[in-house]
Design an enzyme around this catalytic site. Sequence first.
Site: not given
Ligand code: NAD
Length: 252
Positions: A142, A155
């Site tokens: 991230s 985080y």
């Molecule tokens: N959306 C953003 O702005 C952003 C920016 C930078 C990084 N990210 C990263 O991108 C990824 C996806 O983010 P998102 O925006 O789709 O949010 P999100 O919270 O929906 O994505 C996380 C996913 O991981 C799953 N998850 C959580 N715990 C788990 C476990 N123990 N085992 C298996 N699956 C599990 C959740 O069910 C979810 O589908 C994450 O790693 C997040 O940190 C997101």
Amino acid sequence: MQLDGKAIIVTGGGRGLGRAYSEALAREGAMIVAADIRDTADTVAAIESAGGTAIGLALDVADMASCQAMAERAIAEFGRIDALVNNAALYGDISGGRFDQLPEDQWDRVMTVNVKGIWQCCKACVPALREAGGGSIINISSLAATYGMAYAVDYATSKAAVIGLTRSLARELGRDWIRVNAVAPSAVLTEGTDEFMGEKRDKALQVIAASQSLQSNLETDDLTGTIVYLASDASKFVTGQTIMVDGGTVML
Ligand SMILES: NC(=O)c1ccc[n+]([C@@H]2O[C@H](COP(=O)([O-])OP(=O)(O)OC[C@H]3O[C@@H](n4cnc5c(N)ncnc54)[C@H](O)[C@@H]3O)[C@@H](O)[C@H]2O)c1
């Protein structure tokens, strides 16, 4: 198509960015395993209705037996694993707070899911990647890792650890032609972002966009090209890298 015949696992593939990665990789011909602690039926249905191939399965990355079962199921279904996208994380499922007021159990859980979870998925899948003659591991970090993030020190620390894990694993697995890279996105409006930022969402997204060279918030599909590139042979000599997809905020 760039990924014809490749079997690719996307963790956290049930919603948000993981779902977008799964659909984009499938559009390039990959067979997808969408694995998530949440339901993955919508992801599988979207891929299948577009003519692609996917299975969904339940995964808890914090549980090594669950990671192992995921790898076994992928091999049983598709005969191989060519790439692993470590996207699952605690993001939408946690809330921020002052560094000295974060609950200790949240700190531990974030490190377990966001860091140890990637290590465990790699342990489960690397033997199959070796067997396939090499492959690609893509770890989702991230902007928070390289820029820092107030009120989300757990985080941001976990996502910085993902970069260290990526570099070390790239050095260790190069001999097997397994490439390991990280992708560090800026903020994208997903359900997870909505939950993570809460009522501060609109203001936070505005501030983030203003700090980018390209001053607009990313949309989900702005990330998929980088994921497809890293999964494909177009990135054959790229390993150990962190690709910032952040509109030019942090320049490594
Ligand atoms: N959306 C953003 O702005 C952003 C920016 C930078 C990084 N990210 C990263 O991108 C990824 C996806 O983010 P998102 O925006 O789709 O949010 P999100 O919270 O929906 O994505 C996380 C996913 O991981 C799953 N998850 C959580 N715990 C788990 C476990 N123990 N085992 C298996 N699956 C599990 C959740 O069910 C979810 O589908 C994450 O790693 C997040 O940190 C997101």
